[in-house]
Design an enzyme around this catalytic site. Structure first.
Site, PDB file in Angstrom:
ATOM      1  N   GLU A 148      -1.386  -6.272   4.940  1.00  0.00           N
ATOM      2  CA  GLU A 148      -1.109  -7.670   4.778  1.00  0.00           C
ATOM      3  C   GLU A 148      -0.747  -8.382   6.362  1.00  0.00           C
ATOM      4  O   GLU A 148       0.174  -8.881   6.503  1.00  0.00           O
ATOM      5  CB  GLU A 148       0.180  -8.056   3.903  1.00  0.00           C
ATOM      6  CG  GLU A 148      -0.328  -7.908   2.411  1.00  0.00           C
ATOM      7  CD  GLU A 148       0.854  -7.788   1.362  1.00  0.00           C
ATOM      8  OE1 GLU A 148       1.626  -8.682   1.739  1.00  0.00           O
ATOM      9  OE2 GLU A 148       0.779  -7.094   0.475  1.00  0.00           O
ATOM     10  N   ASN A 151      -5.475  -2.948   4.356  1.00  0.00           N
ATOM     11  CA  ASN A 151      -5.455  -3.576   3.041  1.00  0.00           C
ATOM     12  C   ASN A 151      -4.808  -5.017   3.133  1.00  0.00           C
ATOM     13  O   ASN A 151      -3.969  -5.033   3.882  1.00  0.00           O
ATOM     14  CB  ASN A 151      -4.379  -2.341   2.431  1.00  0.00           C
ATOM     15  CG  ASN A 151      -4.067  -2.714   0.907  1.00  0.00           C
ATOM     16  OD1 ASN A 151      -5.261  -2.643   0.263  1.00  0.00           O
ATOM     17  ND2 ASN A 151      -3.063  -2.877   0.351  1.00  0.00           N
ATOM     18  N   HIS A 171      -4.301  -8.998  -6.926  1.00  0.00           N
ATOM     19  CA  HIS A 171      -3.203  -9.474  -7.858  1.00  0.00           C
ATOM     20  C   HIS A 171      -3.704 -10.818  -8.388  1.00  0.00           C
ATOM     21  O   HIS A 171      -3.873 -11.813  -7.530  1.00  0.00           O
ATOM     22  CB  HIS A 171      -2.099  -9.473  -7.055  1.00  0.00           C
ATOM     23  CG  HIS A 171      -1.307  -8.479  -6.723  1.00  0.00           C
ATOM     24  ND1 HIS A 171      -0.817  -7.379  -7.534  1.00  0.00           N
ATOM     25  CD2 HIS A 171      -1.374  -7.896  -5.221  1.00  0.00           C
ATOM     26  CE1 HIS A 171      -0.652  -6.324  -6.768  1.00  0.00           C
ATOM     27  NE2 HIS A 171      -0.619  -6.424  -5.491  1.00  0.00           N
ATOM     28  N   GLU A 231      -4.831  -2.734  -6.076  1.00  0.00           N
ATOM     29  CA  GLU A 231      -3.685  -3.324  -6.393  1.00  0.00           C
ATOM     30  C   GLU A 231      -4.032  -3.989  -7.687  1.00  0.00           C
ATOM     31  O   GLU A 231      -3.145  -5.046  -8.053  1.00  0.00           O
ATOM     32  CB  GLU A 231      -2.678  -4.037  -5.576  1.00  0.00           C
ATOM     33  CG  GLU A 231      -2.200  -3.031  -4.122  1.00  0.00           C
ATOM     34  CD  GLU A 231      -1.247  -3.531  -3.270  1.00  0.00           C
ATOM     35  OE1 GLU A 231      -0.461  -4.309  -3.754  1.00  0.00           O
ATOM     36  OE2 GLU A 231      -1.241  -3.000  -2.268  1.00  0.00           O
ATOM     37  N   ASP A 287      -3.977  -6.215 -10.776  1.00  0.00           N
ATOM     38  CA  ASP A 287      -3.102  -6.603 -12.027  1.00  0.00           C
ATOM     39  C   ASP A 287      -3.520  -8.057 -12.352  1.00  0.00           C
ATOM     40  O   ASP A 287      -4.043  -8.656 -11.467  1.00  0.00           O
ATOM     41  CB  ASP A 287      -1.757  -6.372 -11.757  1.00  0.00           C
ATOM     42  CG  ASP A 287      -1.049  -6.969 -10.789  1.00  0.00           C
ATOM     43  OD1 ASP A 287      -1.526  -7.915 -10.168  1.00  0.00           O
ATOM     44  OD2 ASP A 287       0.298  -6.434 -10.527  1.00  0.00           O
TER      45      ASP A 287
HETATM   46  O1  G3I Z   1      15.636   0.102  -5.093  1.00  0.00           O
HETATM   47  C1  G3I Z   1      16.308  -0.777  -5.202  1.00  0.00           C
HETATM   48  C2  G3I Z   1      17.555  -0.787  -6.087  1.00  0.00           C
HETATM   49  O2  G3I Z   1      18.279   0.234  -5.501  1.00  0.00           O
HETATM   50  C3  G3I Z   1      18.151  -2.205  -5.986  1.00  0.00           C
HETATM   51  O3  G3I Z   1      19.192  -2.298  -7.015  1.00  0.00           O
HETATM   52  C4  G3I Z   1      17.199  -3.474  -6.213  1.00  0.00           C
HETATM   53  C5  G3I Z   1      17.982  -4.766  -6.134  1.00  0.00           C
HETATM   54  O4  G3I Z   1      16.910  -5.569  -5.910  1.00  0.00           O
HETATM   55  O5  G3I Z   1      16.040  -3.356  -5.352  1.00  0.00           O
HETATM   56  C6  G3I Z   1      15.368  -1.999  -5.509  1.00  0.00           C
HETATM   57  O6  G3I Z   1      14.424  -2.042  -4.538  1.00  0.00           O
HETATM   58  C7  G3I Z   1      13.544  -2.941  -4.932  1.00  0.00           C
HETATM   59  C8  G3I Z   1      12.030  -2.240  -4.798  1.00  0.00           C
HETATM   60  O7  G3I Z   1      11.007  -2.889  -5.032  1.00  0.00           O
HETATM   61  C9  G3I Z   1      12.088  -1.066  -6.014  1.00  0.00           C
HETATM   62  O8  G3I Z   1      12.258  -1.678  -7.101  1.00  0.00           O
HETATM   63  C10 G3I Z   1      13.119  -4.204  -3.965  1.00  0.00           C
HETATM   64  O9  G3I Z   1      14.151  -4.959  -3.965  1.00  0.00           O
HETATM   65  C11 G3I Z   1      11.974  -4.859  -4.096  1.00  0.00           C
HETATM   66  O10 G3I Z   1      11.886  -5.806  -2.869  1.00  0.00           O
HETATM   67  C12 G3I Z   1      11.063  -3.810  -4.050  1.00  0.00           C
HETATM   68  O11 G3I Z   1       9.578  -4.629  -4.170  1.00  0.00           O
HETATM   69  C13 G3I Z   1       8.417  -4.209  -3.869  1.00  0.00           C
HETATM   70  C14 G3I Z   1       7.795  -4.878  -3.070  1.00  0.00           C
HETATM   71  O12 G3I Z   1       6.322  -4.166  -2.859  1.00  0.00           O
HETATM   72  C15 G3I Z   1       8.285  -5.002  -1.766  1.00  0.00           C
HETATM   73  O13 G3I Z   1       8.275  -3.700  -1.002  1.00  0.00           O
HETATM   74  C16 G3I Z   1       7.647  -3.789  -5.394  1.00  0.00           C
HETATM   75  O14 G3I Z   1       8.347  -3.040  -6.205  1.00  0.00           O
HETATM   76  C17 G3I Z   1       6.269  -3.606  -4.976  1.00  0.00           C
HETATM   77  O15 G3I Z   1       5.403  -3.408  -6.201  1.00  0.00           O
HETATM   78  C18 G3I Z   1       5.754  -4.362  -4.135  1.00  0.00           C
HETATM   79  O16 G3I Z   1       4.289  -3.762  -3.554  1.00  0.00           O
HETATM   80  C19 G3I Z   1       3.504  -4.439  -2.733  1.00  0.00           C
HETATM   81  C20 G3I Z   1       2.802  -3.573  -2.138  1.00  0.00           C
HETATM   82  O17 G3I Z   1       3.635  -2.751  -1.237  1.00  0.00           O
HETATM   83  C21 G3I Z   1       1.694  -4.340  -1.139  1.00  0.00           C
HETATM   84  N1  G3I Z   1       1.075  -5.330  -1.507  1.00  0.00           N
HETATM   85  C22 G3I Z   1       1.767  -6.372  -2.616  1.00  0.00           C
HETATM   86  C23 G3I Z   1       2.909  -5.399  -3.640  1.00  0.00           C
HETATM   87  C24 G3I Z   1       3.312  -6.283  -4.822  1.00  0.00           C
HETATM   88  O18 G3I Z   1       4.130  -7.248  -3.712  1.00  0.00           O
END
Ligand code: G3I
Length: 580
Positions: A148, A194, A230, A259, A261
């Protein structure tokens, strides 16, 4: 025609044919990967774990290789979480994809607020890539090196790697540097760029294409483009997607859907409607089929497995249910259609693939109606069939279409569609199953609604809209420069006027031609126009209709809306007749 029209509601019902195989078994004989992103923290959930093991031959960590998780401090690497996925993948013979070395987010504060100099930041990145890629060398076969980096206008986004303070160099040079570092750490890994929203031809994918072209020309080690995918129920413009895949393939790059969905507009916990699930199933299938149509597209990966664990509700409030399995791990229509799409040479019929050939409307069909069915026929060109002894064949170029087991006379086979007449014999049914066979290989079955008549009008542009295809009584084509005269007879052409008594659906109409059995009425600008004659067009297949109407004498000049009506069913809106 926008291929989004594939998704218009709802006259064909998608039917699922269970093959009993898992997704990974379906692709087992081919070098194709069906993957999923894994929430590694959930791997202790045995149902989740088993689903992944059974269904996928590739996994990728959703978050566990992001700096935020991997690098709690500058000096520390926490490999244990990701290593549990490596063990799981190894034990189950799955390929591993690495995500991600330079991401759009997910950075720890020691990095983002460390006030590093360019040189320091560059060294941090070099060490990170060398340590992480080096550690999994030979185990991770492909890496999302950069994720991105471009915005919707095709501009590079401002990031600490580019500009805060950046690692040195302008434009895509930081991306190039990351690719070179990754290649140095594992010369055998496939290196991907990606991105999201770059699946079709647009300013963002153009910018990615320019970068990829530049990298290929200068020998920068790039091997693939990841298209995230997505989606929501608006689906995707399939032609544009396929053109996009083709242009990256022409550079010698792989493409992977990374990715996938398809979120539904329902809050978490609410049940999606059957129609939403069915539409979602179509979208999963067409994305997979578009990928499979290009030899360069080597993987389809979903962004999760079950609606129980999905990023969607947090990021798109009010939406959910984006994945192939529901929150109780039950397979959804999307799962079955994805599996069907992955089958070798699957001929996949989508809802909305069958249309009236005059109006292109998706509607219940009638006996004899000329139809177009959008399907991959495997034909290399276009081929019109020839009637033999006055009857059109029911197999042409290896293609057959059956309605309730009755073969349809075929008029033409093109690469991506078949034109045919609905057979007689279906008219007494409320709906019938339809199936296409290409070189003996059957498609999935779709249920098609039937009615006695389903009128459609051919138009001059051949796209079902605008000026009607018509001749004036002197035999001249009617258009704006030769408008119909008020009070004159005009001959229209259409289809779907119902079974004609004493004829066969495959027959070339004789002269005099058989006449319609149902009364046909017509209106122009809302005024009733006398229908002098309606029936088959002599010399054409009987389902091609000729309708002779008289333009009301009182009609003013102008381009007026024109419609036919049989019983309670009207021909398509948006058709006009120019009147002097
Ligand atoms: O692990 C912490 C947890 O300890 C805490 O309590 C909680 C509170 O919000 O946050 C948790 O972390 C989160 C993490 O996902 C694990 O669940 C983060 O806040 C959250 O921002 C994070 O989101 C991820 C996001 O990328 C940002 O990195 C999503 O799971 C993940 O599906 C998403 O994946 C991205 C790809 O990397 C790139 N392409 C888009 C895709 C969807 O956004």
């Amino acid at each position: 025609m926008a291929w989004l029209h594939y998704f218009s509601l709802i006259n064909l019902i998608f039917c699922v044919c269970a093959s009993g195989q898992s997704l990974r078994q379906t692709v087992a004989s081919r070098p194709f990967r069906i993957g999923t992103a894994v929430d590694v923290s959930r791997l202790g959930d045995l149902t989740y774990r088993n689903l992944i093991r059974n269904e996928f031959n590739q996994v990728q960590p959703e978050n566990e290789l992001k700096w935020m998780v991997l690098r709690p401090s500058a000096a520390t690497y926490t490999f244990t979480k990701f290593d549990s996925l490596v063990d799981f993948a190894t034990a189950n013979g799955m390929s591993l994809r690495g995500h991600v070395l330079i991401g759009e987010s997910g950075y720890p504060s020691w990095l983002t607020t460390g006030n590093f100099s360019q040189a320091q930041l560059r060294e941090i990145l070099r060490q990170h890539i060398s340590t992480v890629v080096g550690r999994y060398s030979g185990r991770i076969y492909a890496w999302d090196v950069v994720n991105e980096a471009f915005d919707g206008a095709g501009q590079l986004k401002a990031t600490q790697w580019l500009s805060h303070p950046g690692i040195g160099g302008a434009g895509t040079q930081y991306i190039e540097t990351a690719f070179r570092m990754a290649h140095e750490a594992d010369p055998n890994a496939l290196l991907f760029y990606n991105d999201t929203n770059a699946e079709t031809l647009n300013a963002q994918s153009d910018a990615i294409y320019r970068m990829a072209l530049d990298f290929k020309q200068r020998g920068v080690p790039i091997h693939g483009i990841g298209l995230q995918m997505h989606l929501d129920l608006n689906g995707i413009d399939i032609r544009s997607l396929e053109q996009n895949i083709a242009r990256f393939a022409a550079l010698g790059l792989q493409v992977q859907i990374t990715e996938l969905d398809v979120r539904l507009p329902v809050p978490v916990g609410a049940a999606p409607t059957l129609s939403q699930l069915s539409l979602q199933a179509d979208i999963y299938a067409i994305v997979a089929q578009s990928c499979l149509r290009s030899p360069a597209c080597t993987a389809v990966q979903t962004w999760g497995v079950t609606d129980r664990y999905s990023w969607i509700p947090d990021f798109f409030p009010g939406t959910s249910a984006a994945l192939p399995f529901d929150s109780n791990y039950a397979a959804k229509p999307a799962y079955y259609s994805l599996r069907r799409a992955l089958e070798p040479s699957a001929q996949l019929l989508m809802r909305g693939a069958l249309r009236d050939n005059a109006s292109f409307a998706v509607a219940p069909i009638s006996a004899g109606q000329i139809l177009v069915l959008f399907v991959n026929t495997q034909a290399t060109g276009s081929s019109a069939s020839t009637p033999i002894s006055g009857f059109y064949p029911t197999r042409w170029q290896g293609v057959e279409v059956h309605f309730d087991g009755i073969p349809a006379p075929i008029l033409a086979v093109h690469r991506d569609c078949v034109v045919m007449a609905a057979p007689y014999g279906i008219e007494s049914k409320a709906s019938v199953p339809a199936v296409v066979r290409v070189n003996g290989q059957a498609s999935n079955v779709v249920e098609v609604e039937i009615r006695a008549a389903s009128p459609g009008l051919f138009t001059a542009a051949g796209n079902g809209t605008g000026t009607v295809l018509a001749h004036s009584s002197d035999g001249r084509l009617i258009d704006r420069s030769n408008p119909a005269r008020a009070g004159d007879l005009v001959t229209l052409y259409g289809t779907g006027i119902g079974r004609l008594p004493g004829s066969s659906a495959a027959a070339v109409a004789s002269s005099p031609a058989p006449q319609a059995q149902f009364p046909v009425s017509a209106t122009i600008l809302g005024s009733s126009a006398e229908v002098q004659w309606a029936g088959a067009l002599s010399g054409a297949i009987v389902g091609t209709s000729k309708i002779v109407i008289r333009v009301p004498a009182s009609l003013p000049g102008g381009e007026h809306p024109l419609q036919l009506r049989i019983g309670s069913v009207s021909s398509q809106a948006g058709v006009t007749l120019p009147v002097r």
